[in-house]
Design an enzyme around this catalytic site. Structure first.
Site, PDB file in Angstrom:
ATOM      1  N   THR A 161      17.515   7.552  32.105  1.00  0.00           N
ATOM      2  CA  THR A 161      16.776   7.877  30.889  1.00  0.00           C
ATOM      3  C   THR A 161      16.750   9.387  30.659  1.00  0.00           C
ATOM      4  O   THR A 161      16.733  10.171  31.617  1.00  0.00           O
ATOM      5  CB  THR A 161      15.349   7.302  30.970  1.00  0.00           C
ATOM      6  OG1 THR A 161      14.675   7.566  29.762  1.00  0.00           O
ATOM      7  CG2 THR A 161      14.553   7.872  32.122  1.00  0.00           C
TER       8      THR A 161
ATOM      9  N   SER B 227       6.278  10.222  33.805  1.00  0.00           N
ATOM     10  CA  SER B 227       5.504   9.005  34.151  1.00  0.00           C
ATOM     11  C   SER B 227       6.072   8.469  35.466  1.00  0.00           C
ATOM     12  O   SER B 227       7.187   8.827  35.871  1.00  0.00           O
ATOM     13  CB  SER B 227       5.635   7.934  33.063  1.00  0.00           C
ATOM     14  OG  SER B 227       6.925   7.334  33.124  1.00  0.00           O
TER      15      SER B 227
ATOM     16  N   TYR C 129       7.150   5.560  35.814  1.00  0.00           N
ATOM     17  CA  TYR C 129       8.384   4.853  35.422  1.00  0.00           C
ATOM     18  C   TYR C 129       9.564   5.826  35.381  1.00  0.00           C
ATOM     19  O   TYR C 129      10.603   5.582  35.991  1.00  0.00           O
ATOM     20  CB  TYR C 129       8.222   4.176  34.048  1.00  0.00           C
ATOM     21  CG  TYR C 129       9.550   4.054  33.347  1.00  0.00           C
ATOM     22  CD1 TYR C 129      10.513   3.163  33.810  1.00  0.00           C
ATOM     23  CD2 TYR C 129       9.889   4.892  32.274  1.00  0.00           C
ATOM     24  CE1 TYR C 129      11.766   3.092  33.218  1.00  0.00           C
ATOM     25  CE2 TYR C 129      11.132   4.824  31.678  1.00  0.00           C
ATOM     26  CZ  TYR C 129      12.066   3.922  32.153  1.00  0.00           C
ATOM     27  OH  TYR C 129      13.314   3.866  31.571  1.00  0.00           O
ATOM     28  N   HIS C 130       9.392   6.935  34.643  1.00  0.00           N
ATOM     29  CA  HIS C 130      10.506   7.881  34.525  1.00  0.00           C
ATOM     30  C   HIS C 130      10.903   8.406  35.912  1.00  0.00           C
ATOM     31  O   HIS C 130      12.083   8.643  36.187  1.00  0.00           O
ATOM     32  CB  HIS C 130      10.141   9.030  33.580  1.00  0.00           C
ATOM     33  CG  HIS C 130      10.100   8.643  32.124  1.00  0.00           C
ATOM     34  ND1 HIS C 130       8.932   8.294  31.477  1.00  0.00           N
ATOM     35  CD2 HIS C 130      11.077   8.541  31.185  1.00  0.00           C
ATOM     36  CE1 HIS C 130       9.198   8.003  30.201  1.00  0.00           C
ATOM     37  NE2 HIS C 130      10.493   8.145  29.997  1.00  0.00           N
TER      38      HIS C 130
ATOM     39  N   LYS D 204      13.407   6.336  37.807  1.00  0.00           N
ATOM     40  CA  LYS D 204      14.801   6.556  37.402  1.00  0.00           C
ATOM     41  C   LYS D 204      15.395   7.764  38.133  1.00  0.00           C
ATOM     42  O   LYS D 204      16.583   7.796  38.440  1.00  0.00           O
ATOM     43  CB  LYS D 204      14.881   6.784  35.886  1.00  0.00           C
ATOM     44  CG  LYS D 204      14.460   5.612  35.048  1.00  0.00           C
ATOM     45  CD  LYS D 204      15.515   4.522  35.054  1.00  0.00           C
ATOM     46  CE  LYS D 204      15.227   3.454  34.034  1.00  0.00           C
ATOM     47  NZ  LYS D 204      16.199   2.349  34.063  1.00  0.00           N
TER      48      LYS D 204
HETATM   49  P1  NAD Z   1      13.648  -4.911  28.855  1.00  0.00           P
HETATM   50  O1  NAD Z   1      12.402  -4.913  29.665  1.00  0.00           O
HETATM   51  O2  NAD Z   1      13.623  -5.577  27.509  1.00  0.00           O
HETATM   52  O3  NAD Z   1      14.839  -5.567  29.710  1.00  0.00           O
HETATM   53  C1  NAD Z   1      14.958  -5.449  31.096  1.00  0.00           C
HETATM   54  C2  NAD Z   1      15.300  -6.818  31.672  1.00  0.00           C
HETATM   55  O4  NAD Z   1      15.426  -6.697  33.089  1.00  0.00           O
HETATM   56  C3  NAD Z   1      14.220  -7.850  31.394  1.00  0.00           C
HETATM   57  O5  NAD Z   1      14.770  -9.004  30.786  1.00  0.00           O
HETATM   58  C4  NAD Z   1      13.632  -8.163  32.773  1.00  0.00           C
HETATM   59  O6  NAD Z   1      13.226  -9.518  32.900  1.00  0.00           O
HETATM   60  C5  NAD Z   1      14.782  -7.793  33.703  1.00  0.00           C
HETATM   61  N1  NAD Z   1      14.346  -7.360  35.036  1.00  0.00           N
HETATM   62  C6  NAD Z   1      13.449  -6.401  35.356  1.00  0.00           C
HETATM   63  N2  NAD Z   1      13.330  -6.303  36.696  1.00  0.00           N
HETATM   64  C7  NAD Z   1      14.183  -7.206  37.236  1.00  0.00           C
HETATM   65  C8  NAD Z   1      14.512  -7.567  38.570  1.00  0.00           C
HETATM   66  N3  NAD Z   1      13.939  -6.984  39.616  1.00  0.00           N
HETATM   67  N4  NAD Z   1      15.445  -8.534  38.756  1.00  0.00           N
HETATM   68  C9  NAD Z   1      16.032  -9.148  37.691  1.00  0.00           C
HETATM   69  N5  NAD Z   1      15.748  -8.864  36.419  1.00  0.00           N
HETATM   70  C10 NAD Z   1      14.831  -7.893  36.189  1.00  0.00           C
HETATM   71  O7  NAD Z   1      14.122  -3.400  28.723  1.00  0.00           O
HETATM   72  P2  NAD Z   1      15.194  -2.731  27.715  1.00  0.00           P
HETATM   73  O8  NAD Z   1      14.440  -2.027  26.657  1.00  0.00           O
HETATM   74  O9  NAD Z   1      16.243  -3.695  27.381  1.00  0.00           O
HETATM   75  O10 NAD Z   1      15.784  -1.591  28.661  1.00  0.00           O
HETATM   76  C11 NAD Z   1      16.888  -1.885  29.496  1.00  0.00           C
HETATM   77  C12 NAD Z   1      17.183  -0.686  30.384  1.00  0.00           C
HETATM   78  O11 NAD Z   1      17.465   0.459  29.578  1.00  0.00           O
HETATM   79  C13 NAD Z   1      16.023  -0.292  31.299  1.00  0.00           C
HETATM   80  O12 NAD Z   1      16.545   0.061  32.563  1.00  0.00           O
HETATM   81  C14 NAD Z   1      15.414   0.894  30.608  1.00  0.00           C
HETATM   82  O13 NAD Z   1      14.800   1.746  31.538  1.00  0.00           O
HETATM   83  C15 NAD Z   1      16.617   1.537  29.939  1.00  0.00           C
HETATM   84  N6  NAD Z   1      16.251   2.292  28.728  1.00  0.00           N
HETATM   85  C16 NAD Z   1      15.640   1.656  27.688  1.00  0.00           C
HETATM   86  C17 NAD Z   1      15.321   2.388  26.534  1.00  0.00           C
HETATM   87  C18 NAD Z   1      14.625   1.777  25.356  1.00  0.00           C
HETATM   88  O14 NAD Z   1      14.289   2.510  24.408  1.00  0.00           O
HETATM   89  N7  NAD Z   1      14.410   0.455  25.319  1.00  0.00           N
HETATM   90  C19 NAD Z   1      15.644   3.752  26.482  1.00  0.00           C
HETATM   91  C20 NAD Z   1      16.255   4.366  27.579  1.00  0.00           C
HETATM   92  C21 NAD Z   1      16.558   3.618  28.696  1.00  0.00           C
HETATM   93  N1  USQ Z   2       4.505   8.095  20.791  1.00  0.00           N
HETATM   94  C1  USQ Z   2       3.736   8.343  19.663  1.00  0.00           C
HETATM   95  N2  USQ Z   2       3.184   7.283  19.022  1.00  0.00           N
HETATM   96  C2  USQ Z   2       3.356   6.006  19.435  1.00  0.00           C
HETATM   97  C3  USQ Z   2       4.137   5.759  20.571  1.00  0.00           C
HETATM   98  C4  USQ Z   2       4.704   6.831  21.233  1.00  0.00           C
HETATM   99  O1  USQ Z   2       3.561   9.482  19.239  1.00  0.00           O
HETATM  100  O2  USQ Z   2       2.816   5.105  18.786  1.00  0.00           O
HETATM  101  C5  USQ Z   2       5.153   9.244  21.480  1.00  0.00           C
HETATM  102  C6  USQ Z   2       4.890   9.374  22.952  1.00  0.00           C
HETATM  103  O3  USQ Z   2       3.707  10.111  23.222  1.00  0.00           O
HETATM  104  C7  USQ Z   2       6.153  10.101  23.415  1.00  0.00           C
HETATM  105  C8  USQ Z   2       7.235   9.597  22.463  1.00  0.00           C
HETATM  106  O4  USQ Z   2       6.547   9.053  21.342  1.00  0.00           O
HETATM  107  O5  USQ Z   2       6.019  11.480  23.210  1.00  0.00           O
HETATM  108  C9  USQ Z   2       8.131   8.527  23.053  1.00  0.00           C
HETATM  109  O6  USQ Z   2       7.349   7.445  23.519  1.00  0.00           O
HETATM  110  P1  USQ Z   2       7.976   5.975  23.635  1.00  0.00           P
HETATM  111  O7  USQ Z   2       6.921   5.041  24.116  1.00  0.00           O
HETATM  112  O8  USQ Z   2       8.729   5.635  22.417  1.00  0.00           O
HETATM  113  O9  USQ Z   2       9.107   6.218  24.753  1.00  0.00           O
HETATM  114  P2  USQ Z   2       9.019   6.469  26.314  1.00  0.00           P
HETATM  115  O10 USQ Z   2       7.678   6.233  26.874  1.00  0.00           O
HETATM  116  O11 USQ Z   2       9.641   7.790  26.593  1.00  0.00           O
HETATM  117  O12 USQ Z   2       9.947   5.301  26.862  1.00  0.00           O
HETATM  118  C10 USQ Z   2      11.017   4.711  26.104  1.00  0.00           C
HETATM  119  C11 USQ Z   2      11.437   3.452  26.816  1.00  0.00           C
HETATM  120  C12 USQ Z   2      11.968   3.804  28.190  1.00  0.00           C
HETATM  121  C13 USQ Z   2      13.057   4.849  28.056  1.00  0.00           C
HETATM  122  C14 USQ Z   2      12.607   6.060  27.265  1.00  0.00           C
HETATM  123  C15 USQ Z   2      13.733   7.009  26.928  1.00  0.00           C
HETATM  124  O13 USQ Z   2      10.335   2.545  26.918  1.00  0.00           O
HETATM  125  O14 USQ Z   2      12.467   2.645  28.829  1.00  0.00           O
HETATM  126  O15 USQ Z   2      13.477   5.245  29.333  1.00  0.00           O
HETATM  127  O16 USQ Z   2      12.081   5.632  26.000  1.00  0.00           O
HETATM  128  S1  USQ Z   2      13.289   8.709  27.065  1.00  0.00           S
HETATM  129  O17 USQ Z   2      12.077   8.918  26.261  1.00  0.00           O
HETATM  130  O18 USQ Z   2      14.393   9.476  26.598  1.00  0.00           O
HETATM  131  O19 USQ Z   2      13.000   8.945  28.466  1.00  0.00           O
END
Ligand code: NAD
Ligand code: USQ
Length: 386
Positions: A144, A179, A181-182, A185
């Site tokens: 990420t 976070s 979470y981050h 990664k």
């Molecule tokens: P999502 O939660 O919709 O999908 C993730 C899937 O992985 C889910 O279906 C979940 O059931 C499965 N999963 C989680 N843990 C598991 C485990 N231990 N074993 C098997 N399956 C498991 O998330 P998404 O939005 O599709 O994101 C996918 C990936 O992309 C993530 O790694 C996320 O960190 C990354 N990512 C997402 C975004 C975003 O904006 N959605 C942005 C940047 C990075």
């Molecule tokens: N934010 C608002 N209003 C909202 C929701 C969020 O202002 O209603 C702000 C947050 O404070 C933050 C930004 O928008 O500054 C992004 O928040 P987000 O929830 O859209 O994204 P983030 O928490 O960073 O996580 C999401 C995905 C995660 C992925 C990440 C990419 O859930 O899986 O890794 O985006 S990145 O941000 O580049 O790390």
């Protein structure tokens, strides 16, 4: 190629699996279904109705004639991972399967520990399975952009050339995530880079920005192929939430002052980036990092774009920031690697936002307004009331 998509039931994994299948690859999906359990836990759910994985796969077969075998299991179960990799024999493994919501990881101790255990142990099991079964298998790992944080220097693609006291070195770009979470990664990235050094693994770490959008060419073929769209304050991401708030006629919720800048991309670019990474594998022993995002905007700019695209009145509300994050910061990230492999980005200004508004309108009755309000606060180490 034979490509196994881990997390293939998720928001991005399912559209990616179909996209790769449509491009002629032999695709399999792996998922534990845990994302659907988070919905039960939080009382939330996708705005757009989604089918069970078996129905999705069956529908894809009916429409295209292509099989997408589905393996149900947890990546934290090493035996399941080894058995699945031995059965499918992939050329590439695309690893989406992690707990991906920053607010979920910040609920309390239990959720932070769960997130880091699930993500770091799952990735270690994938690395070990490949280390033992076939080290030529290319790992395409979803990282990420948030791993980098908001540094006061330009963000390079994973690596940084440094000069210190007259000596030079190439080091992993310094990380300052926002976070637990981050942080998971970042831990994965370090483990994977180590795997490249000791076992000559092939790894592409895709530092993806915040994704927006709900539809791809394949999800649009049939409602049973739709992917999820999250709107709640835990899993909903910012542009998707703004689009949903606009349709519902409630103010767009900017956290804090709105000067925070984030890297973003369209879901249709996500699936194409994964294809490009798979079809152009990293070398043996190479830890390759791509910044998988196409544009950067402040939250204010994102809100203005949604406001300008929506055909009705849209208000903006500045709410106390539940997160601890930098405001008024420098931000400039490099994103040339995927474009040099052929990515032609979709831009937010000429995007599917209009179409997204129609999709949201069609399902607006499914929204539980209480779930839109942020309840997780970074400053609290426990849930309110506990
Ligand atoms: P999502 O939660 O919709 O999908 C993730 C899937 O992985 C889910 O279906 C979940 O059931 C499965 N999963 C989680 N843990 C598991 C485990 N231990 N074993 C098997 N399956 C498991 O998330 P998404 O939005 O599709 O994101 C996918 C990936 O992309 C993530 O790694 C996320 O960190 C990354 N990512 C997402 C975004 C975003 O904006 N959605 C942005 C940047 C990075
Ligand atoms: N934010 C608002 N209003 C909202 C929701 C969020 O202002 O209603 C702000 C947050 O404070 C933050 C930004 O928008 O500054 C992004 O928040 P987000 O929830 O859209 O994204 P983030 O928490 O960073 O996580 C999401 C995905 C995660 C992925 C990440 C990419 O859930 O899986 O890794 O985006 S990145 O941000 O580049 O790390």
């Amino acid at each position: 190629m034979r490509i196994l998509v881990l997390g293939g039931d998720g928001y991005l994994g399912w559209p990616t699996a179909m996209y790769l299948s449509a491009r002629g690859h032999d695709v399999g999906v792996v998922d534990s279904g845990v994302r659907r359990q988070y919905d039960h836990e939080l009382g939330s759910g996708s705005l757009v109705p989604i089918e069970a994985l078996r129905t999705r796969v069956k529908t894809w077969r009916e429409i295209t004639g292509c099989e997408i075998p589905a393996y149900t299991g947890d990546l934290c179960d090493a035996e399941f991972v080894y058995d699945t990799f031995r059965a499918f024999r992939p050329d590439a493994v695309v690893h989406f399967a992690e707990q991906r919501a920053a607010p979920y990881s910040m609920i309390d101790r239990q959720h932070a520990v769960y997130t880091q255990t699930n993500n770091v142990v799952g990735t270690l099991n994938v690395m070990y399975a490949i280390g033992e079964i076939d080290r030529d298998i290319h790992i395409v790992k979803l990282g990420t952009m948030g791993e980098y944080g908001q540094p006061n220097i330009d963000i390079e693609e994973g690596w940084l050339e440094v000069e210190h006291k007259g000596r030079k070195d190439r080091v992993l770009y310094p990380k300052k995530p926002g976070s637990f979470y981050h942080l998971s990664k970042v831990h994965d990235s370090h483990n994977l880079e180590f795997g490249c050094r000791i076992w000559d693994l092939r790894v592409t770490d895709l530092n993806q920005g915040v994704v927006y959008g709900q539809e791809t060419e394949q999800t649009a073929l049939d409602p049973r192929l739709a992917t999820r769209l999250d709107y709640d304050a835990v899993f909903g991401t910012v542009i998707n939430r703004f689009a949903i708030q606009a349709v519902l006629g409630i103010p767009l919720s900017i956290y804090g002052g709105g000067t925070q800048t984030r890297a973003v991309l369209d879901i249709r670019d996500t699936v194409e980036c994964i294809r490009l990474a798979c079809e152009n594998p990293a070398d043996r022993g190479e830890f390759r990092v791509f910044n998988q995002a196409t544009e950067q905007f402040s939250l204010q700019e994102m809100a203005k774009t949604v406001q300008n695209s929506f055909p009705g009145q849209v208000d903006i509300e500045y709410v106390d920031n539940p997160r601890v994050e930098a405001e008024n910061h420098y931000y400039n990230f490099t994103h040339t690697a995927l474009e040099s492999l052929g990515l032609k980005p979709h831009l937010l200004s000429d995007t599917l936002l209009h179409h997204m508004f129609d999709v949201i309108e069609a399902h607006r009755d499914r929204v539980d307004l209480d779930l839109l309000k942020p309840t997780v606060n970074w400053r609290h180490s426990h849930r309110a009331g506990t």
